[in-house]
Design a protein around this motif. Sequence first.
Motif, mmCIF file in Angstrom:
data_model
loop_
_atom_site.group_PDB
_atom_site.id
_atom_site.type_symbol
_atom_site.label_atom_id
_atom_site.label_comp_id
_atom_site.label_asym_id
_atom_site.label_seq_id
_atom_site.Cartn_x
_atom_site.Cartn_y
_atom_site.Cartn_z
ATOM 1 N N TYR A 142 0.847 -1.183 0.000
ATOM 2 C CA TYR A 142 0.000 0.000 0.000
ATOM 3 C C TYR A 142 0.891 1.243 0.000
ATOM 4 O O TYR A 142 1.696 1.438 0.915
ATOM 5 N N ASP A 143 0.740 2.060 -1.065
ATOM 6 C CA ASP A 143 1.594 3.249 -1.189
ATOM 7 C C ASP A 143 1.396 4.185 -0.009
ATOM 8 O O ASP A 143 0.260 4.470 0.385
ATOM 9 N N LEU A 192 -6.337 3.358 7.300
ATOM 10 C CA LEU A 192 -5.943 2.335 6.312
ATOM 11 C C LEU A 192 -7.117 1.411 6.019
ATOM 12 O O LEU A 192 -7.430 1.112 4.871
ATOM 13 N N ARG A 207 -9.694 3.191 3.940
ATOM 14 C CA ARG A 207 -9.263 3.374 2.558
ATOM 15 C C ARG A 207 -9.359 2.079 1.754
ATOM 16 O O ARG A 207 -9.774 2.086 0.593
ATOM 17 N N LEU A 208 -8.946 0.961 2.367
ATOM 18 C CA LEU A 208 -9.042 -0.332 1.672
ATOM 19 C C LEU A 208 -10.490 -0.605 1.312
ATOM 20 O O LEU A 208 -10.813 -1.083 0.216
ATOM 21 N N ARG A 251 -11.447 -0.619 -2.562
ATOM 22 C CA ARG A 251 -11.572 -1.981 -3.101
ATOM 23 C C ARG A 251 -13.029 -2.449 -3.213
ATOM 24 O O ARG A 251 -13.281 -3.531 -3.725
#
Lengths: 84, 84, 160, 160
Positions: free
Chosen positions: A21-22, A33, A36-37, A41
């Motif tokens: 993950y950038d 995190l 965001r995933l 996704r």
Amino acid sequence: MLKVLFFARVREQLGCASLDYDWPEGGLDLDALQARLCAERGDSWCEVLGQDNIIRAVNQVVAMDNRVLCDGDEVAFFPPVTGG
Amino acid sequence: MLKVLFFARVREQLGCASLDYDWPEGGLDLDALQARLCAERGDSWCEVLGQDNIIRAVNQVVAMDNRVLCDGDEVAFFPPVTGG
Amino acid sequence: MAGPAQPPRITVKVQQQDFDVGQLQAALLSGAAAEGAVTTFTGYVRRDNESRAVEVLELEHYPGMTEASIEAIALQAATRWPLLAASVVHRVGALSPGDQIVWVGVASTHREAAFSACEFIMDYLKTRAPFWKKEYCEGSEHWVSARRSDSARADRWKQG
Amino acid sequence: MAGPAQPPRITVKVQQQDFDVGQLQAALLSGAAAEGAVTTFTGYVRRDNESRAVEVLELEHYPGMTEASIEAIALQAATRWPLLAASVVHRVGALSPGDQIVWVGVASTHREAAFSACEFIMDYLKTRAPFWKKEYCEGSEHWVSARRSDSARADRWKQG
């Protein structure tokens, strides 16, 4: 960059064992995190990562609460353990 | 006849591992057997069998209290156990 | 003359291969005849688990974290009880009914410490160490879910 | 399909010869993969006992009573916990530092029963089974006296 790992039922449900993950400008904490995933996704990831018994570990130590991440951290998501 | 056995420190102190005791007319209980051994065998036996941590068993079961004996019984005297 | 207390010898292995309990126990001993007591636990794959007939049990772990967390718990046990050595072997991969899964061995001078520490480490392995079991039964497969009684059991050590 | 519960397989041996813990553990298993848990305890002769350097430890027992009383305690353990098998081997005669003295193995479906029963049987062996130890140290010999802590430990099972 973060290394993100998934184990057991979570790995199977996501169809993913690990991803890179950038590291975003402005940094990131564990809840962010996960959000965001979920956002990036789609629904199936939201559902899997949203299960309330998901355990999170940062750098191979279980994180009971949210915590700030650092670039280079290893984060893991997994279901309750059943060893022995 | 009674079979009387002695173990460990008691056996060594008496210099005797086992003896046969003639069954007396009128019968016998455990305390009486102990008193007779003491009276018949002398002071050294009195001293050894009189130690207050002596354990007694009748027919291979520990007897916490006095009990009536029967002809043919096996009686044992021994010190506190230290196995394992 | 007793020197300063030696730190306990701790070994942890996660492996696919089977293990020999006799060899593991021999390896636990220092050779100095200091040990009075060794307690061991061996876990096996049962053929019947909650009335399901298990054909294959597959074990997954988190490489790195699993080993480190077991080592940490063994060290923690050594701060609670006077241990001479502790050793843990846990298998991963596909196992069959009757197969050995896990071995925990603890050596101490006295049995109280050996029993307590062995049970303490096992409770950790069951409830906190990152292992996951998947059962294959009669054509279907499913992940084993955590037993609530196991968590309650591990919690009781917190009050120790 | 589970039939009626089998009585636990109990074996007790008092012997001079050494024993092989791996073989004893293998013999504890039924071969039916019913066991989920085996807990074992092995007692060893320590070189230093309460700061005395032990050269030889001699063990005496009460032939017949010893075996029968251990078997009785194993059966009692089986009424308190669901056991599949329990096995006890206790050596007698002259032993040296590092030698194995006693082995207790318990098999069950779950670890709670295996741990508790193994510890229960060991506590009995230490406090009630008719064995006596004599130590030979630096030219002198003496009978080992009973540890008060051992009796207190066995007593706690009465409240169970």
